[in-house]
Write a protein that holds these residues in place. Sequence first.
Motif, PDB file in Angstrom:
ATOM      1  N   VAL A 187       0.974  -1.505  -0.252  1.00 19.93           N
ATOM      2  CA  VAL A 187       0.170  -0.056   0.103  1.00 19.93           C
ATOM      3  C   VAL A 187       0.957   0.855   0.154  1.00 19.93           C
ATOM      4  N   SER A 188       0.498   2.073  -1.146  1.00 16.00           N
ATOM      5  CA  SER A 188       1.117   3.258  -1.211  1.00 16.00           C
ATOM      6  C   SER A 188       0.586   4.505  -1.618  1.00 16.00           C
ATOM      7  N   GLN A 189       0.900   5.473  -1.327  1.00 21.55           N
ATOM      8  CA  GLN A 189      -0.478   6.988  -1.368  1.00 21.55           C
ATOM      9  C   GLN A 189      -0.312   7.135  -3.267  1.00 21.55           C
ATOM     10  N   LYS A 190      -1.585   7.326  -3.227  1.00 28.16           N
ATOM     11  CA  LYS A 190      -1.995   7.656  -4.341  1.00 28.16           C
ATOM     12  C   LYS A 190      -0.715   8.701  -5.334  1.00 28.16           C
ATOM     13  N   SER A 191      -0.145   8.507  -6.727  1.00 28.64           N
ATOM     14  CA  SER A 191       0.385   9.401  -7.252  1.00 28.64           C
ATOM     15  C   SER A 191       0.015  10.790  -7.829  1.00 28.64           C
ATOM     16  N   LYS A 192       0.641  11.782  -7.685  1.00 30.90           N
ATOM     17  CA  LYS A 192      -0.108  12.639  -8.071  1.00 30.90           C
ATOM     18  C   LYS A 192       0.067  13.348  -9.684  1.00 30.90           C
ATOM     19  N   VAL A 193       0.837  12.330 -10.484  1.00 30.79           N
ATOM     20  CA  VAL A 193       0.479  12.444 -12.182  1.00 30.79           C
ATOM     21  C   VAL A 193       0.032  11.703 -12.321  1.00 30.79           C
ATOM     22  N   VAL A 194      -0.786  11.878 -13.279  1.00 32.57           N
ATOM     23  CA  VAL A 194      -1.996  11.163 -14.003  1.00 32.57           C
ATOM     24  C   VAL A 194      -0.992   9.861 -15.007  1.00 32.57           C
ATOM     25  N   ASN A 197      -7.022  -0.511  -7.088  1.00 30.43           N
ATOM     26  CA  ASN A 197      -5.810  -0.496  -5.778  1.00 30.43           C
ATOM     27  C   ASN A 197      -6.406  -1.396  -4.078  1.00 30.43           C
ATOM     28  N   HIS A 198      -5.544  -0.884  -3.288  1.00 31.51           N
ATOM     29  CA  HIS A 198      -5.561  -1.606  -2.091  1.00 31.51           C
ATOM     30  C   HIS A 198      -6.875  -2.008  -1.465  1.00 31.51           C
ATOM     31  N   THR A 199      -7.978  -1.153  -1.833  1.00 28.47           N
ATOM     32  CA  THR A 199      -9.348  -1.211  -1.384  1.00 28.47           C
ATOM     33  C   THR A 199     -10.015  -1.601  -2.329  1.00 28.47           C
ATOM     34  N   ASN A 200      -9.200  -2.421  -3.828  1.00 27.97           N
ATOM     35  CA  ASN A 200     -10.402  -2.523  -4.952  1.00 27.97           C
ATOM     36  C   ASN A 200     -10.947  -1.863  -5.473  1.00 27.97           C
ATOM     37  N   LYS A 201     -10.546  -0.889  -5.288  1.00 28.18           N
ATOM     38  CA  LYS A 201     -11.494   0.022  -6.272  1.00 28.18           C
ATOM     39  C   LYS A 201     -10.806   0.329  -7.599  1.00 28.18           C
ATOM     40  N   GLY A 227       2.533   2.558 -10.903  1.00 23.07           N
ATOM     41  CA  GLY A 227       1.393   1.641 -10.346  1.00 23.07           C
ATOM     42  C   GLY A 227       1.015   2.637  -9.248  1.00 23.07           C
ATOM     43  N   ASN A 228       1.168   3.577  -9.056  1.00 19.72           N
ATOM     44  CA  ASN A 228       0.111   4.373  -8.397  1.00 19.72           C
ATOM     45  C   ASN A 228      -0.382   5.425  -8.652  1.00 19.72           C
ATOM     46  N   SER A 229      -0.624   5.751 -10.295  1.00 17.27           N
ATOM     47  CA  SER A 229      -1.676   6.722 -10.601  1.00 17.27           C
ATOM     48  C   SER A 229      -2.231   6.220 -11.017  1.00 17.27           C
ATOM     49  N   PRO A 230      -3.329   7.232 -10.761  1.00 19.36           N
ATOM     50  CA  PRO A 230      -4.443   7.694 -11.649  1.00 19.36           C
ATOM     51  C   PRO A 230      -4.100   7.115 -13.060  1.00 19.36           C
ATOM     52  N   LYS A 255       8.093   8.993 -13.096  1.00 13.20           N
ATOM     53  CA  LYS A 255       9.087   9.165 -10.832  1.00 13.20           C
ATOM     54  C   LYS A 255       9.343   9.948 -11.252  1.00 13.20           C
ATOM     55  N   ILE A 256       9.942  10.339 -12.605  1.00 17.87           N
ATOM     56  CA  ILE A 256      10.716  12.325 -12.660  1.00 17.87           C
ATOM     57  C   ILE A 256       9.386  13.257 -12.561  1.00 17.87           C
ATOM     58  N   LEU A 257       8.216  12.861 -13.087  1.00 16.03           N
ATOM     59  CA  LEU A 257       7.281  14.129 -11.916  1.00 16.03           C
ATOM     60  C   LEU A 257       7.151  13.785 -11.082  1.00 16.03           C
ATOM     61  N   GLU A 258       7.403  12.872 -10.301  1.00 21.00           N
ATOM     62  CA  GLU A 258       6.413  12.441  -8.676  1.00 21.00           C
ATOM     63  C   GLU A 258       8.034  13.600  -8.825  1.00 21.00           C
ATOM     64  N   GLU A 259       8.923  13.626  -8.569  1.00 26.52           N
ATOM     65  CA  GLU A 259      10.031  14.547  -8.073  1.00 26.52           C
ATOM     66  C   GLU A 259       9.989  15.855  -8.336  1.00 26.52           C
ATOM     67  N   PHE A 260       9.583  16.190  -9.642  1.00 29.56           N
ATOM     68  CA  PHE A 260       9.508  17.579 -10.872  1.00 29.56           C
ATOM     69  C   PHE A 260       9.245  17.476 -11.383  1.00 29.56           C
TER      70      PHE A 260
END
Length: 578
Positions: free
Chosen positions: A94-101, A118-122, A201-204, A513-518
């Motif tokens: 389980v990890s936080q939802k990414s802010k990068v689409v 996701n981790h809640t099966n949604k 894997g965490n991106s919407p 991954k790059i845009l998650e940082e920048f």
Amino acid sequence: MDPNLKLIVKGDPREELQLLLRLKYPDIYPKHCIVISQFHDIISCRILRKNLLSIYDDPATRSVKAPQVIPAQFYENSVDSTSIIKREKSNYSVSQKSKVVFGIIDFGFDFTHSDFLNHTNKTRFEKIWVQPSKQKNDSKYGYGRIYTEEEINVALYTTTPFKTLGYHPGKNDYMGRGMHGTHVLGIAASSGNIGEKSLAGNSPIIAVDMGSSFVNGSDLSLGDSVKLIEGIDFILQQAGQRPCVINLSLGGHCSDHTGNTLVEIALNNVLKKRGGTAIIQSTGNYFMANCHHAGIIEQDGIKEIEWLFNTIDKSPNEIEIWYENQDRIGVEILDTDGEVLGTSEPFKDSIVNYDGVQNGIIFHRYKEPNSTKNHINIILSKRPDSRVLIVRLKGIEITNGEYHAYIERDDIGQSRFATQDVNTNFTVGSICNAPLTIAVGAYNQEDFLKAPMSFSSAGPTIDRRKKPEVLAPGNKIMAAKSASKFERKSKNQLTAKSGSSMASPYIASLAVKILEEFPKMNIYELRHLLFSSCEPLKSMNESTINKSGYGVINAQKLNELITQKKIQYENRNTTYIS
């Protein structure tokens, strides 16, 4: 006028046409034109056929193009991929939802596969726009069906989610090989419930399904250039202010290959104007297609090219020839007995007669307004009974002499050039040549030398820019497999496929991954980060240099560069502004 535009001028004057248009000025529009989407000077629009010629001649118009068919860059794997199956595994964290689409335009998205939950099966799908759907759509686009996250989640809690939602991603998959879009998305954005967790894997997810006629052996055409641009608009509208990476595994053979199609200009405009955005494209699987010929023709010189057709080919066939606007090249179509079937002098259209009737047309255009090159377009309604034609070029007025000929992709019955006439370079896909998009070729990750796959297209662009820019793994890549036509929901299987379509989503996930940082990084710096992390191939030779770009991505080196850049930003104590 664009040849395809000439073909749709006649017809019901009240019929609404979908077009791409390039404006002379981004804020001045031709009359009688309804703008649907806009990327600086490129718009998709709706017009009535009766207004087509007036819009073409309008002072606000720089260029008008009819919709061009966009095929998927599909490569049939050499093994029975359906035999590769994996079941539930415990490596999901389980990890936080990414802010990068993560945006994707493809076909066949299995929203019931656990790798997209996701981790809640949604669902992680925020929207799926199924463009070919006949259901009503009250959006500005006016076609297809847009499914929301809420609707998808409701369907997931039923025993028949495809039927409940009204969307079956594998409706054309009769043989159970798995749909292209599901597999590509699994490589980039798997949650890790079944397959390995992907870097995105965490991106919407925002997906556009352009549709397909068949997936098992033929006719892999999707939508068209208008629907592609409106799909890009849809993804970015849904993403809002969030950073976004879009993966495209689409394209054919024909174009000017200078990045000056209206689709490529639009993609480039997106990347110029919108920070925190990357568009990643598979370079194509056309190296061995025998569909490109190039040469230098001299004053009063003659070049003859053999055009070969399959016995069972019942589909139309097409060649495009591009050459410099200071030159004048004539073209003739001949049969194997030397009889001239059609002739076009610069810049006159003409018909082609063979097998007793008119079966084709030659369009010949001076200085196409976007590439500025001269353009010959030969369109045949059927293959000749002889299955061989000769295309004869004549150097009438020659200053430069360089020309390039492409046979358009045809998944029903691909025609080709004779082996002696083939040039395997300059074979990057038709919409992969824009300066700022990133084209990805495929290499064999099981090979010590990391050799490019035999099918992976080669550059450069015709204006001699490096494409593809980077290589990524593309041999038997395992990822999510969609349900077949006969299944009510996913069996949570994996499958292996090969192709440049399997390489591009990995690079797309690195861009995430790059845009998650920048999150506001502009495309110039993002490209620099990616390419600086590339390692040249261990063995560079004439057959690989134009297929490999800057080389193979080293993910560890990329992480080190990201860390260094973070330290630089922290030391500046400023926020990065694109």
